[in-house]
Design a protein around this motif. Structure first.
Motif, mmCIF file in Angstrom:
data_model
loop_
_atom_site.group_PDB
_atom_site.id
_atom_site.type_symbol
_atom_site.label_atom_id
_atom_site.label_comp_id
_atom_site.label_asym_id
_atom_site.label_seq_id
_atom_site.Cartn_x
_atom_site.Cartn_y
_atom_site.Cartn_z
ATOM 1 N N TYR A 53 0.842 -1.104 -0.028
ATOM 2 C CA TYR A 53 0.149 0.118 -0.104
ATOM 3 C C TYR A 53 0.859 1.266 -0.002
ATOM 4 C CZ TYR A 53 -3.875 3.263 1.325
ATOM 5 O OH TYR A 53 -4.844 4.103 1.103
ATOM 6 N N SER A 54 1.862 1.168 0.712
ATOM 7 C CA SER A 54 2.975 2.232 1.155
ATOM 8 C C SER A 54 4.277 1.613 1.532
ATOM 9 C CB SER A 54 2.550 3.253 1.814
ATOM 10 O OG SER A 54 2.295 2.889 3.207
ATOM 11 N N THR A 55 5.243 2.325 1.386
ATOM 12 C CA THR A 55 6.554 1.868 1.816
ATOM 13 C C THR A 55 6.543 1.000 2.972
ATOM 14 O OG1 THR A 55 7.830 3.553 0.701
ATOM 15 C CG2 THR A 55 8.804 2.460 2.209
ATOM 16 N N ASP A 56 5.782 1.627 4.000
ATOM 17 C CA ASP A 56 5.674 0.832 5.432
ATOM 18 C C ASP A 56 4.461 -0.026 5.587
ATOM 19 O OD1 ASP A 56 4.244 3.723 7.291
ATOM 20 O OD2 ASP A 56 3.656 2.783 5.377
ATOM 21 N N SER A 57 3.884 -0.359 4.397
ATOM 22 C CA SER A 57 2.854 -1.532 4.292
ATOM 23 C C SER A 57 2.966 -2.251 3.182
ATOM 24 C CB SER A 57 1.377 -0.392 4.258
ATOM 25 O OG SER A 57 0.405 -1.639 4.461
ATOM 26 N N THR A 58 3.847 -3.449 3.480
ATOM 27 C CA THR A 58 3.964 -4.363 2.646
ATOM 28 C C THR A 58 3.794 -5.791 3.215
ATOM 29 O OG1 THR A 58 6.465 -4.574 3.026
ATOM 30 C CG2 THR A 58 5.624 -3.015 1.428
ATOM 31 N N GLY A 59 3.735 -6.760 2.276
ATOM 32 C CA GLY A 59 3.527 -8.245 2.567
ATOM 33 C C GLY A 59 4.221 -8.963 1.548
ATOM 34 N N TYR A 60 4.954 -10.122 2.012
ATOM 35 C CA TYR A 60 5.472 -11.053 1.237
ATOM 36 C C TYR A 60 5.289 -12.355 1.336
ATOM 37 C CZ TYR A 60 8.713 -7.071 0.082
ATOM 38 O OH TYR A 60 9.057 -5.692 -0.201
ATOM 39 N N ALA A 61 5.206 -13.380 0.299
ATOM 40 C CA ALA A 61 5.056 -14.825 0.743
ATOM 41 C C ALA A 61 6.468 -15.232 1.256
ATOM 42 C CB ALA A 61 4.872 -15.320 -0.603
ATOM 43 N N ASP A 62 6.416 -16.247 2.026
ATOM 44 C CA ASP A 62 7.709 -16.741 2.717
ATOM 45 C C ASP A 62 8.540 -17.155 1.796
ATOM 46 O OD1 ASP A 62 5.958 -18.308 5.242
ATOM 47 O OD2 ASP A 62 6.379 -16.298 5.266
ATOM 48 N N SER A 63 8.308 -17.784 0.556
ATOM 49 C CA SER A 63 9.086 -18.181 -0.220
ATOM 50 C C SER A 63 10.194 -17.088 -0.940
ATOM 51 C CB SER A 63 8.313 -19.012 -1.176
ATOM 52 O OG SER A 63 7.332 -18.130 -2.127
ATOM 53 N N VAL A 64 9.546 -15.725 -0.691
ATOM 54 C CA VAL A 64 10.420 -14.831 -1.585
ATOM 55 C C VAL A 64 10.994 -13.649 -0.576
ATOM 56 C CG1 VAL A 64 9.080 -15.081 -3.476
ATOM 57 C CG2 VAL A 64 8.428 -13.081 -1.941
ATOM 58 N N LYS A 65 10.637 -13.683 0.881
ATOM 59 C CA LYS A 65 10.996 -12.869 1.685
ATOM 60 C C LYS A 65 12.734 -12.949 1.717
ATOM 61 C CE LYS A 65 7.195 -12.758 5.281
ATOM 62 N NZ LYS A 65 6.964 -13.179 6.444
#
Length: 125
Positions: A53-65
């Motif tokens: 959503y913004s720089t301080d609001s992100t999410g990642y799949a465990d496989s790509v973190k």
């Protein structure tokens, strides 16, 4: 009319990097949109890769973190996915998506309304 156009895919060897881009048009107030990257490999279901959503609001799949970084340039209405340390299992068609999901829901959002046509990423061992 909403258009999401991905680019930057290609073929790389394992350990290499690629940067995907997604140029958006027809999304008023782009900064207020939740944007995401998804991928689908042959014979597999589509999976979420990352959202922002913004720089301080992100999410990642465990496989790509730790390997992939999602970012968003609101001035250019463009979404990016920097992919480092690519592995053969990252091979897939990559799609960008957009939705008016609220900030608090974006990191785990899956019900995106708008989708691009995809860009192919192939990683060889």
């Amino acid at each position: 009319q909403v258009q999401l156009v991905e680019s930057g895919g290609g073929s790389v060897q394992a350990g290499g990097s690629l940067r995907l881009s997604c140029a958006a048009s027809g999304l008023p107030y782009y900064s207020t949109y939740c944007m995401g990257w998804f991928r689908q490999a042959p014979g597999k279901e589509r999976e979420a890769v990352a959202s922002i959503y913004s720089t301080d609001s992100t999410g990642y799949a465990d496989s790509v973190k730790g390997r992939f970084t999602i970012s968003k340039d609101n001035a250019k209405n463009t979404l990016y996915l920097q992919m480092n340390s690519l592995q053969p299992e990252d091979t897939a068609m990559y799609y960008c998506a957009a939705d008016r999901a609220p900030r608090w829901a974006c990191s785990r959002y899956r019900g995106f309304e708008f989708w691009g046509q995809g860009t192919q990423v192939t990683v060889s061992s």
